[in-house]
Design a protein around this motif. Structure first.
Motif, PDB file in Angstrom:
ATOM      1  N   ALA A 277       0.815  -1.222   0.000  1.00  0.00           N
ATOM      2  CA  ALA A 277       0.000   0.000   0.000  1.00  0.00           C
ATOM      3  C   ALA A 277       0.846   1.269   0.000  1.00  0.00           C
ATOM      4  O   ALA A 277       0.353   2.339  -0.309  1.00  0.00           O
ATOM      5  N   SER A 278       2.124   1.160   0.326  1.00  0.00           N
ATOM      6  CA  SER A 278       2.976   2.343   0.415  1.00  0.00           C
ATOM      7  C   SER A 278       3.379   2.825  -0.976  1.00  0.00           C
ATOM      8  O   SER A 278       3.203   2.132  -1.972  1.00  0.00           O
ATOM      9  N   ALA A 279       3.966   3.993  -1.034  1.00  0.00           N
ATOM     10  CA  ALA A 279       4.384   4.589  -2.302  1.00  0.00           C
ATOM     11  C   ALA A 279       5.676   3.975  -2.826  1.00  0.00           C
ATOM     12  O   ALA A 279       6.106   4.291  -3.924  1.00  0.00           O
ATOM     13  N   GLY A 280       6.303   3.102  -2.081  1.00  0.00           N
ATOM     14  CA  GLY A 280       7.554   2.466  -2.502  1.00  0.00           C
ATOM     15  C   GLY A 280       7.313   1.434  -3.589  1.00  0.00           C
ATOM     16  O   GLY A 280       6.223   1.310  -4.139  1.00  0.00           O
ATOM     17  N   SER A 281       8.335   0.661  -3.875  1.00  0.00           N
ATOM     18  CA  SER A 281       8.260  -0.352  -4.919  1.00  0.00           C
ATOM     19  C   SER A 281       7.244  -1.433  -4.564  1.00  0.00           C
ATOM     20  O   SER A 281       7.236  -1.955  -3.459  1.00  0.00           O
ATOM     21  N   SER A 282       6.386  -1.779  -5.516  1.00  0.00           N
ATOM     22  CA  SER A 282       5.433  -2.863  -5.289  1.00  0.00           C
ATOM     23  C   SER A 282       5.944  -4.167  -5.895  1.00  0.00           C
ATOM     24  O   SER A 282       5.295  -5.183  -5.798  1.00  0.00           O
ATOM     25  N   VAL A 283       7.119  -4.130  -6.526  1.00  0.00           N
ATOM     26  CA  VAL A 283       7.680  -5.327  -7.137  1.00  0.00           C
ATOM     27  C   VAL A 283       8.229  -6.269  -6.076  1.00  0.00           C
ATOM     28  O   VAL A 283       7.939  -7.445  -6.059  1.00  0.00           O
ATOM     29  N   ASP A 284       9.025  -5.757  -5.179  1.00  0.00           N
ATOM     30  CA  ASP A 284       9.586  -6.565  -4.105  1.00  0.00           C
ATOM     31  C   ASP A 284       9.739  -5.680  -2.869  1.00  0.00           C
ATOM     32  O   ASP A 284      10.838  -5.272  -2.526  1.00  0.00           O
ATOM     33  N   PRO A 285       8.615  -5.360  -2.217  1.00  0.00           N
ATOM     34  CA  PRO A 285       8.698  -4.440  -1.075  1.00  0.00           C
ATOM     35  C   PRO A 285       9.533  -5.023   0.057  1.00  0.00           C
ATOM     36  O   PRO A 285       9.527  -6.226   0.282  1.00  0.00           O
ATOM     37  N   ILE A 286      10.261  -4.160   0.707  1.00  0.00           N
ATOM     38  CA  ILE A 286      11.068  -4.571   1.860  1.00  0.00           C
ATOM     39  C   ILE A 286      10.190  -4.518   3.098  1.00  0.00           C
ATOM     40  O   ILE A 286       9.526  -3.523   3.359  1.00  0.00           O
TER      41      ILE A 286
ATOM     42  N   LEU B  74      -3.205 -21.433  -4.425  1.00  0.00           N
ATOM     43  CA  LEU B  74      -2.177 -22.255  -5.059  1.00  0.00           C
ATOM     44  C   LEU B  74      -1.210 -21.443  -5.917  1.00  0.00           C
ATOM     45  O   LEU B  74      -0.186 -21.954  -6.323  1.00  0.00           O
ATOM     46  N   ARG B  75      -1.525 -20.200  -6.201  1.00  0.00           N
ATOM     47  CA  ARG B  75      -0.639 -19.349  -6.998  1.00  0.00           C
ATOM     48  C   ARG B  75       0.515 -18.835  -6.139  1.00  0.00           C
ATOM     49  O   ARG B  75       0.348 -18.576  -4.955  1.00  0.00           O
ATOM     50  N   ILE B  76       1.703 -18.651  -6.745  1.00  0.00           N
ATOM     51  CA  ILE B  76       2.853 -18.147  -5.991  1.00  0.00           C
ATOM     52  C   ILE B  76       2.605 -16.717  -5.534  1.00  0.00           C
ATOM     53  O   ILE B  76       3.193 -16.253  -4.564  1.00  0.00           O
ATOM     54  N   SER B  77       1.706 -16.008  -6.196  1.00  0.00           N
ATOM     55  CA  SER B  77       1.404 -14.639  -5.784  1.00  0.00           C
ATOM     56  C   SER B  77       0.520 -14.595  -4.533  1.00  0.00           C
ATOM     57  O   SER B  77       0.354 -13.540  -3.940  1.00  0.00           O
ATOM     58  N   ALA B  78      -0.012 -15.736  -4.119  1.00  0.00           N
ATOM     59  CA  ALA B  78      -0.789 -15.783  -2.876  1.00  0.00           C
ATOM     60  C   ALA B  78       0.155 -15.470  -1.719  1.00  0.00           C
ATOM     61  O   ALA B  78       1.229 -16.046  -1.603  1.00  0.00           O
ATOM     62  N   ARG B  79      -0.232 -14.542  -0.879  1.00  0.00           N
ATOM     63  CA  ARG B  79       0.642 -14.056   0.193  1.00  0.00           C
ATOM     64  C   ARG B  79      -0.095 -14.160   1.521  1.00  0.00           C
ATOM     65  O   ARG B  79      -1.224 -13.710   1.645  1.00  0.00           O
ATOM     66  N   ASP B  80       0.554 -14.747   2.503  1.00  0.00           N
ATOM     67  CA  ASP B  80      -0.035 -14.880   3.826  1.00  0.00           C
ATOM     68  C   ASP B  80       1.082 -14.665   4.842  1.00  0.00           C
ATOM     69  O   ASP B  80       2.209 -14.356   4.480  1.00  0.00           O
ATOM     70  N   HIS B  81       0.792 -14.825   6.107  1.00  0.00           N
ATOM     71  CA  HIS B  81       1.808 -14.644   7.141  1.00  0.00           C
ATOM     72  C   HIS B  81       1.597 -15.634   8.269  1.00  0.00           C
ATOM     73  O   HIS B  81       0.477 -16.025   8.565  1.00  0.00           O
TER      74      HIS B  81
END
Length: 77
Positions: A16-25, A47-54
């Motif tokens: 959500a930040s204005a920084g890079s959305s490609v690989d946010p730190i 099942l997609r690699i873009s699925a993101r959880d914690h």
């Protein structure tokens, strides 16, 4: 089939930040790490690699693994 731990600590606002959305730190400290992809218990959506959880890195389970990565192999072109 297992979802994968990443090296990133979790930040719910990472994209959500204005920084890079490609690989946010992620944040410098925290308790939860990002996991990507899905496991054999997941739904189609996960099942997609873009699925993101914690997950809390101190808690193991039989659905989450890791992938070893090297910059290059000796003798490989």
């Amino acid at each position: 089939n297992a979802r994968e731990w990443t090296n990133d600590l979790f930040d719910s606002a990472a994209y959500a930040s204005a920084g890079s959305s490609v690989d946010p730190i992620g944040p410098a400290s925290g308790k939860e790490r990002v996991v990507r992809g899905g496991s054999f218990y997941g739904t189609d959506k996960h099942l997609r690699i873009s699925a993101r959880d914690h997950l809390d890195g101190a808690n193991g389970d039989n659905q989450t693994g890791l992938r070893c990565v090297v910059a290059s192999l000796p003798g490989a072109n």
